[in-house]
Structure formats: structure tokens, C-alpha cells
Write an enzyme that holds these catalytic residues in place. Structure first.
Site, PDB file in Angstrom:
ATOM      1  N   SER A 182     -77.607 -20.340  -1.421  1.00 43.62           N
ATOM      2  CA  SER A 182     -77.307 -20.758  -2.782  1.00 43.62           C
ATOM      3  C   SER A 182     -78.161 -19.952  -3.757  1.00 43.62           C
ATOM      4  O   SER A 182     -78.460 -18.785  -3.494  1.00 43.62           O
ATOM      5  CB  SER A 182     -77.520 -22.265  -2.936  1.00 43.62           C
ATOM      6  OG  SER A 182     -76.956 -22.714  -4.144  1.00 43.62           O
ATOM      7  N   TYR A 215     -70.389 -18.133 -11.708  1.00 45.51           N
ATOM      8  CA  TYR A 215     -71.272 -17.983 -10.531  1.00 45.51           C
ATOM      9  C   TYR A 215     -72.272 -19.136 -10.474  1.00 45.51           C
ATOM     10  O   TYR A 215     -72.480 -19.755  -9.423  1.00 45.51           O
ATOM     11  CB  TYR A 215     -72.007 -16.647 -10.601  1.00 45.51           C
ATOM     12  CG  TYR A 215     -73.051 -16.465  -9.523  1.00 45.51           C
ATOM     13  CD1 TYR A 215     -72.682 -16.151  -8.217  1.00 45.51           C
ATOM     14  CD2 TYR A 215     -74.406 -16.604  -9.815  1.00 45.51           C
ATOM     15  CE1 TYR A 215     -73.637 -15.984  -7.219  1.00 45.51           C
ATOM     16  CE2 TYR A 215     -75.364 -16.440  -8.827  1.00 45.51           C
ATOM     17  CZ  TYR A 215     -74.976 -16.132  -7.535  1.00 45.51           C
ATOM     18  OH  TYR A 215     -75.936 -15.977  -6.554  1.00 45.51           O
ATOM     19  N   LYS A 219     -72.703 -22.103  -7.572  1.00 41.51           N
ATOM     20  CA  LYS A 219     -73.937 -22.384  -6.851  1.00 41.51           C
ATOM     21  C   LYS A 219     -74.359 -23.847  -7.026  1.00 41.51           C
ATOM     22  O   LYS A 219     -74.909 -24.457  -6.100  1.00 41.51           O
ATOM     23  CB  LYS A 219     -75.043 -21.435  -7.317  1.00 41.51           C
ATOM     24  CG  LYS A 219     -74.774 -19.978  -6.940  1.00 41.51           C
ATOM     25  CD  LYS A 219     -74.717 -19.828  -5.434  1.00 41.51           C
ATOM     26  CE  LYS A 219     -73.858 -18.693  -4.966  1.00 41.51           C
ATOM     27  NZ  LYS A 219     -73.833 -18.544  -3.499  1.00 41.51           N
TER      28      LYS A 219
END
Length: 347
Positions: A182, A215, A219
């Protein structure tokens, strides 16, 4: 009616924590043995996955699967790893290249089926493959970053989880790990899409899309999904889980993840990396630690080789509701792609 998710961020604390990690939190060079173990690293022909794979081979894993989109690039990575690790001469047999394209459900499920049918055991899978896409792209009806980083990442994870459990039963000395790579980027998102009844429909709105923002959202969704998964499995399994599920944060590294984008974005990203980024090899050490972490790291985020708290709002009632919503709506998609996937892992 929209759901009320009032997420408050502490960006000052986030930046201080990140800077301290980047400059003072170097994880030690890994020395633990992986002898006898079978390890899979996705996205392992470049960057973090490649350097982590090199470590696993150096640390004497019995079999290493490089899971890559392009087999020829995987072969070059294998040759580089074999050349660099001088104390082993079995690379031709020990390292295998398997195709995996997480933008494709068919490829993802075919890979999982191959793992289940061909490997006698599996000790760790490091799900490192992920993208940052500045452009709006749709795969199989979903924005590509969400498709790759969230939906098919967890499709692969849950499809392979029974193999990890089986390996523990057949090989009691094994300590199987399911690892999701992550990012600290999860701390930067207020995740406004959560307020929509159907969060995936909201994520498919091109008008609200931004590359880095998406993005970060992906995550954050990884963190929320893993925490809820571990919580639900923990309610139905013994307190000692047969599989350690970890998340790792490698930090900002000089990797290939920012290779897409217009020239201005590329230059800015390169300058930021030049000032703040650690080497890819240093970042990859966290991936190695995550694949050998003890039970105290089950369901936790690891940074610099040790457990680290996720963003504080996630521990609140808002966070618990967010976890449930992300998990339930993601599982609905996963069940459509592989019916019975939840029941197969004990959900």
C-alpha cells in the site's frame, strides 16, 4: 440519500511522519532466511517488486515466481537477479516467470488457478503490482486504477488465500503471508466518493477524476478492505490465523511508478524524487519484512520494517463504517467475477 462520511485529515502530522521516515527511517538490510519457501512477487520486473524478488532469491527461497505483464521483461529481470546473486547457481530452476495482467479479470483468475493447481505450497505472495495513471482509462467497466489496484488485487488475494491456508495445513513449519503493498498516500484522501450510495459508480465519474488523487483513493481502499477482511475472518477463525495478512508502505522510492504522464508532470515528479526519494532497494526491504512478519503484524500497516498506525480517522466509527462499505461493495464485484469467492475463504 448520500451517506455522511465527514473525514478529517491531519496533513501536518502526516507530512512530519513521512519526512521523518524518508530521511531517518531506513529499514535494516534483510538477513532472515526464506529457505524452503515458495514466494510470488507481482509486478516484479521493475522497481520495488524487482528488488524485493532479488532479496528473496538472495535469502535462499526454494522457488520464486515473478508475476509480470510481459514475459520477455520478466525474463530479463530473472537474468539480472541470477547474475547478481553469486552464491546460488540454481536460478534457471528456482525462478519462474508467470504472466499476470491485473487489468484483466481473465488473466487474474487464470493466474490464481495456476497457483492452486501447480504449486505444491505457497508461503508468501507479495501483491506489489499497481499503477498511477494520470489519464482516464476504463477496463472492464471500471476506471483502470481502481480495476488494477483494488478490484483485481483483491480478486487475486482472495482467490489465492485458500492455497496459503492449505500450505499451512500441509507444511506446519510454514508461516504463510498475504501481503498488500500500500502507501502513505492513503493519508491524503478525504474520499468524497464514500458519500455516494454506490461508491464504484462515483469512482466511474470521469469529471471528478484526477490521477494522483485516484491513486491515493485506491491505496486508502486497500487499507479499509484489508482491515475489514481481517476483522471478519478473525470472528470465524481461531485467534491465531493460519495466514498473516499484512500491508506495507515502502515510502517514496526512485521507481517506475511515475513513468506515465505529460512531460511537465514527469519533470516535477522526477524533481520530487531527486530530493525526497529513497532508493528502490531500500524501499523493497519493507516488502521482505512484510513477508516474514510475526502475528503482531496481522492486519497492520508496516513501514520501515515495523508496524505503523494508519490514518487516525480510520480507527473511529466513521472508519469502521467506511471499512464496511468498501468491503461490502467490493465483495459484490468480486462475487460476480468469481462466484463463491467469499465462502471459499470463510466469509
Amino acid at each position: 440519500m448520500a451517506d455522511d462520511f465527514d473525514i478529517k485529515l491531519n496533513l501536518g502530522l502526516t507530512l512530519r511522519t513521512w519526512l521523518h521516515s524518508q530521511f531517518f527511517g531506513t529499514p535494516p538490510y534483510p538477513t532472515q532466511s526464506f529457505a524452503g519457501q515458495t514466494i510470488i512477487v507481482t509486478g516484479s520486473n521493475v522497481g520495488l517488486g524487482f528488488e524485493a524478488a532479488r532479496h528473496f532469491y538472495r535469502l535462499n527461497c526454494a522457488k520464486l515466481i515473478l508475476a509480470v505483464r510481459t514475459v520477455s521483461k520478466g525474463q530479463k529481470a530473472k537474468e539480472d537477479i541470477v547474475r547478481s546473486v553469486k552464491h546460488r547457481s540454481d536460478g534457471a530452476e528456482a525462478i519462474e516467470i508467470w504472466p499476470l495482467d491485473l487489468s484483466s479479470t481473465k488473466s487474474t483468475l487464470a493466474f490464481a488457478e495456476r497457483v492452486t493447481s501447480e504449486l505444491p505450497r505457497l508461503d508468501a505472495i507479495v501483491e506489489n503490482a499497481g499503477i498511477v495513471n494520470p489519464d482516464w482509462v476504463v477496463d472492464e467497466g471500471f476506471e483502470q486504477t481502481v480495476q488494477v489496484n483494488v478490484i483485481n488485487t483483491f480478486l487475486l488475494a482472495l482467490a489465492i488465500l485458500p492455497k496459503l491456508t492449505e500450505s499451512k495445513q500441509k507444511y506446519p513449519e510454514s508461516s504463510p503471508h498475504l501481503e498488500i503493498v500500500s502507501s502513505e498516500a492513503h493519508r491524503f484522501e478525504k474520499f468524497n466518493e464514500l458519500k455516494s450510495p454506490d461508491l464504484y459508480a462515483a469512482l466511474n465519474n470521469e469529471k471528478t477524476f484526477s490521477g494522483f488523487g485516484r491513486y491515493s483513493v485506491s491505496k486508502l481502499m486497500e487499507v479499509l478492505f484489508v482491515r475489514e477482511l481481517v476483522s471478519r475472518l478473525g470472528a470465524k477463525q481461531p485467534s491465531t490465523s493460519p495466514v498473516t495478512v499484512t500491508m506495507v508502505n515502502p515510502g517514496m522510492c526512485k521507481s517506475e511508478i511515475g513513468r506515465k504522464g505529460n512531460p511537465v508532470i514527469k519533470v516535477v515528479f522526477a524533481l520530487v524524487q531527486l530530493i525526497f526519494a529513497r532508493t528502490t532497494e531500500v524501499g523493497s526491504r519493507t516488502l521482505v519484512y512484510g513477508a516474514s512478519a510475526g502475528p503482531e503484524s496481522h492486519g497492520e500497516m508496516m513501514s520501515d520494517g515495523k508496524n505503523q498506525e494508519v490514518e487516525k480517522w480510520i480507527y473511529s466509527e466513521t472508519g469502521r463504517r467506511a471499512q464496511k462499505k468498501v468491503f461490502d461493495q467490493t465483495m459484490k464485484i468480486l462475487e460476480e467475477r468469481k462466484p463463491g469467492i467469499g465462502a471459499a475463504v470463510g466469509l
